[in-house]
Design an enzyme around this catalytic site. Structure first.
Site, PDB file in Angstrom:
ATOM      1  N   ASP A 126      12.011  -5.491 -13.930  1.00  0.00           N
ATOM      2  CA  ASP A 126      12.416  -4.101 -14.156  1.00  0.00           C
ATOM      3  C   ASP A 126      13.391  -3.700 -13.066  1.00  0.00           C
ATOM      4  OD1 ASP A 126      10.832  -3.667 -16.443  1.00  0.00           O
ATOM      5  OD2 ASP A 126       9.091  -3.171 -15.226  1.00  0.00           O
ATOM      6  N   ASP A 144      13.060  -2.698 -22.442  1.00  0.00           N
ATOM      7  CA  ASP A 144      12.188  -1.532 -22.616  1.00  0.00           C
ATOM      8  C   ASP A 144      12.943  -0.385 -23.286  1.00  0.00           C
ATOM      9  OD1 ASP A 144      10.210  -2.956 -21.247  1.00  0.00           O
ATOM     10  OD2 ASP A 144      10.745  -2.071 -19.317  1.00  0.00           O
TER      11      ASP A 144
END
Length: 166
Positions: A126, A144
């Site tokens: 991330d 995402d």
């Protein structure tokens, strides 16, 4: 009732698979850059509300089950594989429903991107970090984002379908 030929179906299916592939490539490219240029926890401050940061997520959304001991890697990988198969089936069954297929192919590209991370690294990379003051939204990535946009469009598609049926 005549059945559509497999080549006709393939022709209608390829744009959706191409979109999923574009998202997958973009996701993996950005994660490769983050892994190459940042160490875990490193951050670049872009604005007063946005940073680029390297974070590892061994769990699911919002780090759900991140501290579960390792078995969750295989659970979330399995869920991603099952979701991929289901989405491919739905894309093949409904290639003419544009918003529906855009939604599913966006989810597909994101899901495969995160499964690739889990298989290669044991965690999802991330790096997008939004914040207000000291409050930070959990870091996320392109995959995402694609899953979120796909899910929102899927809801919109269903609302429009219900409205048309009235």
């Amino acid at each position: 009732m005549a059945r559509a030929s497999s080549s006709a179906l393939g022709g209608k299916l390829w744009p959706w698979l191409a979109w999923a592939l574009v998202l997958l490539i973009l996701d993996q490219l950005t994660k490769t850059l983050i892994l190459g240029y940042y160490r875990l926890g490193d951050a670049t401050y872009i604005t007063s509300f946005f940073n680029i940061v390297r974070a590892h997520n061994t769990g699911a959304a919002f780090s759900f089950l991140a501290d579960a001991g390792g078995w969750q890697r295989w659970l979330f990988t399995g869920i991603g594989v099952v979701a991929t198969l289901f989405i491919l089936w739905q894309l093949r069954a409904h290639p003419e429903q544009k918003l529906f297929c855009f939604s599913l192919s966006s989810i597909l590209g994101g899901a495969v991107g995160n499964v690739v991370d889990r298989m290669m690294h044991g965690y999802v990379v991330d790096f997008l970090d939004f914040h207000i003051g000291s409050w930070h939204f959990p870091a996320f990535n392109i995959a995402d984002s694609a899953i979120t946009v796909g899910a929102a469009c899927l809801i919109l598609d269903e609302l429009l379908r219900v409205k048309r049926s009235r």
